[in-house]
Design an enzyme around this catalytic site. Structure first.
Site, PDB file in Angstrom:
ATOM      1  N   GLY A 117      -8.686   7.030  -1.850  1.00 29.35           N
ATOM      2  CA  GLY A 117      -7.411   7.591  -2.245  1.00 29.35           C
ATOM      3  C   GLY A 117      -6.233   6.720  -1.868  1.00 29.35           C
ATOM      4  O   GLY A 117      -6.387   5.507  -1.633  1.00 29.35           O
ATOM      5  N   SER A 154      -3.071   1.717  -0.733  1.00 29.57           N
ATOM      6  CA  SER A 154      -4.262   1.971  -1.545  1.00 29.57           C
ATOM      7  C   SER A 154      -5.494   1.855  -0.663  1.00 29.57           C
ATOM      8  O   SER A 154      -5.716   0.811  -0.035  1.00 29.57           O
ATOM      9  CB  SER A 154      -4.353   0.955  -2.689  1.00 29.57           C
ATOM     10  N   GLY A 174      -4.841  -1.610  -8.261  1.00 28.11           N
ATOM     11  CA  GLY A 174      -3.703  -1.450  -7.360  1.00 28.11           C
ATOM     12  C   GLY A 174      -2.381  -1.726  -8.057  1.00 28.11           C
ATOM     13  O   GLY A 174      -1.363  -1.077  -7.762  1.00 28.11           O
ATOM     14  N   ASP A 175      -2.394  -2.672  -8.984  1.00 27.32           N
ATOM     15  CA  ASP A 175      -1.176  -2.983  -9.746  1.00 27.32           C
ATOM     16  C   ASP A 175      -0.813  -1.827 -10.674  1.00 27.32           C
ATOM     17  O   ASP A 175       0.357  -1.483 -10.835  1.00 27.32           O
ATOM     18  CB  ASP A 175      -1.375  -4.265 -10.553  1.00 27.32           C
ATOM     19  N   GLY A 179      -8.685   2.319  -1.834  1.00 24.47           N
ATOM     20  CA  GLY A 179      -9.840   2.215  -2.713  1.00 24.47           C
ATOM     21  C   GLY A 179     -10.325   3.579  -3.175  1.00 24.47           C
ATOM     22  O   GLY A 179      -9.540   4.451  -3.546  1.00 24.47           O
ATOM     23  N   ALA A 180     -11.639   3.782  -3.093  1.00 27.29           N
ATOM     24  CA  ALA A 180     -12.223   5.039  -3.550  1.00 27.29           C
ATOM     25  C   ALA A 180     -11.794   6.236  -2.709  1.00 27.29           C
ATOM     26  O   ALA A 180     -11.959   7.389  -3.125  1.00 27.29           O
ATOM     27  CB  ALA A 180     -13.747   4.921  -3.528  1.00 27.29           C
TER      28      ALA A 180
END
Length: 315
Positions: free
Chosen positions: A225, A220, A251-252, A222-223
């Site tokens: 992708g 992951s 993320g979960d 974040g913003a």
């Protein structure tokens, strides 16, 4: 059925505030109380999708009893391991501009007997599991090799393991060859002991984590992708998000979406991105339901924008 293992669950209180001013009285505009812990969040997202999930977790004291009650209201089967210490309570402060401040308590220390009962419960509940998702930090008392032991035992029973942890616990578990690991950018950087400045840096780090033992890496960013790197190649997924309300548990939700869609290949990555993008538009650690998803906003491609600078480069 997706079995989740959360060794250090929590009772999470999230307050929405206009802005956080240190030393001042801050009046919340919204409040939520949710069962917390990374594996718990995965179970909540799986249940929201209408799929069966069982949550294995140590619970103690009044906070633990409330966590069990809240999970039951979400339609999640709970396989509790009763412990002497009280389940931890965490606080999250979500500002209107999307900035999140979290205060996480350490949690109880598990005795040798409680640790063994936790392992026994995982073994008992894993017989019907399509996937076992082991998630989060380890509580006091558990050795960094604990997740590696779970992975080894699960593979011996023919189960597939998804692992979302960090630090020494991740490095130890990689030697047991988990089927997929899901680090964020910071955890990925920590695993390879260097900063990540671009998507290309993250891709190289994910490939190195695979070389350390993971069959696949779902990273992951974040913003920016998500990356999926496996023995069949690498894919990059992203989604348009108009408003970020809270990134708690995003993320979960991504990991849940990945496993719901089979846990392999670009279709599973697309599901992971859709679930993560939906989660950030919801308050607190609310997990998205199918109606919250926007698959049309998701793009998955084999083209990796290696030169793109990360919005939040790691230190």
């Amino acid at each position: 059925m997706i079995l989740t293992v959360t060794p250090n669950p929590s009772l999470d209180r999230t307050y929405e505030v206009p802005a956080l001013e240190r030393g001042e009285v801050v009046r919340a505009t919204g409040e939520r109380v949710d069962p917390g812990g990374k594996g718990v969040n995965v179970s909540r997202a799986v249940a929201a999708a209408g799929r069966r999930t069982v949550a294995v977790l140590p619970l103690g004291g009044a906070p633990g009893a409330l966590v069990a009650d809240l999970l039951d209201t979400h339609g999640i089967e709970v396989a509790p391991v009763r412990v002497a210490g009280a389940t931890r309570s965490n606080i999250a402060l979500a500002e209107s501009d999307g900035v999140l401040t979290k205060i996480n308590a350490p949690g109880p220390e598990l005795s040798a007997e409680e640790q063994e009962r936790l392992l026994d419960t995982v073994r008992e509940q894993s017989r019907d599991a399509d996937w076992i998702a082991c998630c989060g930090s380890l509580p006091r008392g558990l050795a960094p090799s604990w997740y590696a032991d779970v992975v080894t035992r699960a593979h011996a029973m023919g189960a597939r393991i998804a692992l979302d942890t960090s630090g020494q616990a991740l490095l130890e578990a990689l030697r047991a060859r988990p089927d997929v690991v899901k680090p964020n950018a910071e955890e990925l950087a920590e695993a390879v002991a260097r900063p990540l400045m671009t998507v290309g840096d993250a891709l190289k780090a994910a490939e190195e984590v695979r070389a350390m033992g993971a069959h696949a890496v779902l990273a992951s960013l974040g913003a920016d992708g998500q990356l999926l790197v496996s023995d069949t190649g690498a894919w990059f997924g992203s989604a348009r998000v108009s408003e970020v309300r809270s990134n708690v548990g995003a993320g979960d939700a991504s990991l849940a979406g990945f496993l719901i869609a089979g846990g392999t290949g670009p279709e599973a990555l697309a599901s992971a991105v859709a679930h993560g993008a939906a989660a950030v538009r919801l308050p607190g650690s609310v997990m998205p339901a199918p109606a919250d998803l926007n698959p049309a906003a998701v793009t998955v491609t084999r083209y990796i924008p290696v030169d793109r600078e990360l919005t939040e480069p790691t230190p």
